[in-house]
Design an enzyme around this catalytic site. Structure first.
Site, PDB file in Angstrom:
ATOM      1  N   GLU A 150      -3.319  13.791  13.476  1.00 53.57           N
ATOM      2  CA  GLU A 150      -4.081  13.477  12.578  1.00 53.57           C
ATOM      3  C   GLU A 150      -5.573  13.818  12.904  1.00 53.57           C
ATOM      4  O   GLU A 150      -6.377  14.486  12.036  1.00 53.57           O
ATOM      5  CB  GLU A 150      -4.254  11.715  12.319  1.00 53.57           C
ATOM      6  N   ASP A 195       0.896  11.058  16.900  1.00 51.82           N
ATOM      7  CA  ASP A 195       0.655  10.803  15.514  1.00 51.82           C
ATOM      8  C   ASP A 195      -0.758  10.630  15.530  1.00 51.82           C
ATOM      9  O   ASP A 195      -1.434  11.508  14.678  1.00 51.82           O
ATOM     10  CB  ASP A 195       1.064   9.501  14.998  1.00 51.82           C
ATOM     11  N   HIS A 198       4.199   2.443  12.230  1.00 54.40           N
ATOM     12  CA  HIS A 198       3.438   3.445  13.160  1.00 54.40           C
ATOM     13  C   HIS A 198       3.213   2.417  14.479  1.00 54.40           C
ATOM     14  O   HIS A 198       3.283   1.138  14.192  1.00 54.40           O
ATOM     15  CB  HIS A 198       1.873   3.246  12.436  1.00 54.40           C
ATOM     16  N   SER A 224      -4.432 -10.850  -3.417  1.00 53.93           N
ATOM     17  CA  SER A 224      -4.097  -9.605  -3.656  1.00 53.93           C
ATOM     18  C   SER A 224      -3.933  -9.060  -4.881  1.00 53.93           C
ATOM     19  O   SER A 224      -3.520  -9.554  -5.736  1.00 53.93           O
ATOM     20  CB  SER A 224      -2.916  -9.272  -2.753  1.00 53.93           C
ATOM     21  N   SER A 277       0.087  40.356   4.213  1.00 51.13           N
ATOM     22  CA  SER A 277      -0.040  41.872   4.403  1.00 51.13           C
ATOM     23  C   SER A 277      -0.388  42.114   5.571  1.00 51.13           C
ATOM     24  O   SER A 277      -0.619  41.366   6.535  1.00 51.13           O
ATOM     25  CB  SER A 277      -1.590  42.110   3.546  1.00 51.13           C
ATOM     26  N   GLU A 280      -6.077  28.412  -1.298  1.00 50.97           N
ATOM     27  CA  GLU A 280      -5.012  29.179  -0.795  1.00 50.97           C
ATOM     28  C   GLU A 280      -4.391  28.730   0.365  1.00 50.97           C
ATOM     29  O   GLU A 280      -3.372  29.015   0.862  1.00 50.97           O
ATOM     30  CB  GLU A 280      -5.400  30.833  -0.525  1.00 50.97           C
ATOM     31  N   GLY A 288       2.895   7.780   2.169  1.00 49.52           N
ATOM     32  CA  GLY A 288       3.754   6.905   1.565  1.00 49.52           C
ATOM     33  C   GLY A 288       4.194   7.517  -0.115  1.00 49.52           C
ATOM     34  O   GLY A 288       5.532   7.544  -0.326  1.00 49.52           O
ATOM     35  N   GLY A 325       0.828  -1.170   0.146  1.00 49.14           N
ATOM     36  CA  GLY A 325      -0.081  -0.147  -0.011  1.00 49.14           C
ATOM     37  C   GLY A 325       0.901   1.240   0.014  1.00 49.14           C
ATOM     38  O   GLY A 325       1.817   1.310  -0.183  1.00 49.14           O
ATOM     39  N   SER A 326       0.242   2.402   0.537  1.00 46.73           N
ATOM     40  CA  SER A 326       0.912   3.491   0.537  1.00 46.73           C
ATOM     41  C   SER A 326       2.525   3.490   1.121  1.00 46.73           C
ATOM     42  O   SER A 326       3.284   3.850   0.390  1.00 46.73           O
ATOM     43  CB  SER A 326       0.245   4.675   1.292  1.00 46.73           C
TER      44      SER A 326
END
Length: 342
Positions: free
Chosen positions: A196, A192, A109, A52, A253, A232, A135, A27-28
């Site tokens: 999040e 973490d 993690h 998979s 500004s 922005e 990732g 995965g990621s």
């Protein structure tokens, strides 16, 4: 005293030389670590369950792909790169039966170890290498000669080589280019999750949507609301990333600065901080983890509903139309990418 930051000069790939590194899941984080390590000269194999969809993807990238249990059996270092909620079943079925003394389990993690959804045997190293970024960014920055900063942590160290292995892995994925800090599984997991939930994902998403809704409900066009509350935001965050909050304020500004320091604390006020503390307490006492595991066991019903509700928000349709007018903004089929790495 400031924490030591490990860089390129503090690490080498030597602790991984002659070793087989298995990435379980593609995965990621899994695909990023695997590709970066492979291109750094480390021997990497991929472990996946038989059905998979990622098998063909991994093979196309030049990896040898094995069933998860076989990959664990072959490997010296095993990176468990599957979702937190799916680690327990994967571990019990395929990883635990194939572990042996002296192997190293690696995580990006600390959730599964910190909340004890799995408990590895005491004769294996248990370490963490956690890049501070998704990732796909870990992969992209590596290919650009850059590196996402990373954390390392040691939970078990029977071989007395865990730290060297963690630093070598961080080096191989590009983490030492950006700087590596040592932490603990507890600290990484709790901070973490807090980040999040309250700032990076949950807090920012909710703030952007609320600002958009207030403007649209007041009669302003969705396009104007999108530009002001979402488009922005990247420009401001980039300034913060480059030079901190004070540096960002230097670049805007005087009127924007006054609105920042005068009105900002009235929006994100003591009440928000109080609710943040409540969220942190539920992370620390395990309530959030238990609810998340229960949500998984219940088939992700609430989770999937909330995600679908978010996809229907007016800001998504407005943003898609406006982004299509800006070809220089990189478009990603996020759903397609996620499917290919599942």
């Amino acid at each position: 005293m400031p924490a030591k930051i490990y860089t390129e000069k503090d690490a080498s790939l030597a602790p991984l030389k002659g070793k087989i590194c298995a990435v379980i899941g593609f995965g990621s984080q899994g695909h990023a670590h695997a590709l970066n390590l492979k291109e750094s000269g480390v021997e990497v194999i991929i472990g996946l369950y038989p059905g998979s969809k990622s098998r063909d993807v991994a093979k196309e990238k030049g990896f040898k792909v094995y069933d998860t249990g076989e990959a664990v059996k072959l490997a010296d270092v095993i990176f468990v790169a599957v979702p937190d909620t799916k680690i327990p079943s994967c571990y019990k079925k395929d990883i635990e039966p194939n572990l042996s003394k002296g192997k190293t389990l690696l995580f990006s993690h600390g959730f599964a170890i910190h909340y004890k959804t799995i408990v590895p045997p005491t004769d294996v190293n248990v370490i963490m290498v956690a890049p501070k970024g998704p990732g796909h960014i870990v992969r992209r920055q590596y290919t650009e000669g850059k590196g996402v900063p990373a954390l390392i942590a040691i939970h078990q160290d029977p071989t007395k080589k865990s730290k060297q292995i963690a630093l070598a892995w961080a080096h191989g994925i590009g983490g030492t280019r950006g700087g590596v800090l040592q932490t603990s599984f507890k600290e990484e997991t709790e901070t973490d999750l807090f980040g999040e939930q309250t700032v990076l994902c949950g807090g920012t998403s909710a703030l952007v949507q609320a600002g958009f809704e207030v403007l649209v409900e007041a009669g302003y066009s969705p396009e104007m609301a999108y530009f002001e509350c979402l488009h922005e935001l990247k420009l401001i965050v980039d300034l913060m990333n480059e030079s901190g909050i004070a540096g960002m304020r230097f670049s805007i500004s005087e009127t924007a600065k006054w609105g920042d320091v005068k009105v900002g604390p009235q929006i994100i006020d003591a009440g928000v901080k109080k609710r943040m503390k409540k969220a942190l307490k539920e992370i620390q006492n395990g309530k959030f983890a238990k609810e998340w595991v229960a949500e998984y066991e219940n088939g992700y019903k609430t989770f999937n509903k909330l995600l679908k509700d978010g996809e229907k928000h007016q800001i998504e349709k407005t943003g898609a139309r406006l982004r299509a007018l800006m070809p220089w903004i990189k478009k990603r089929d996020v759903k397609g990418q996620q499917a290919s790495y599942s």
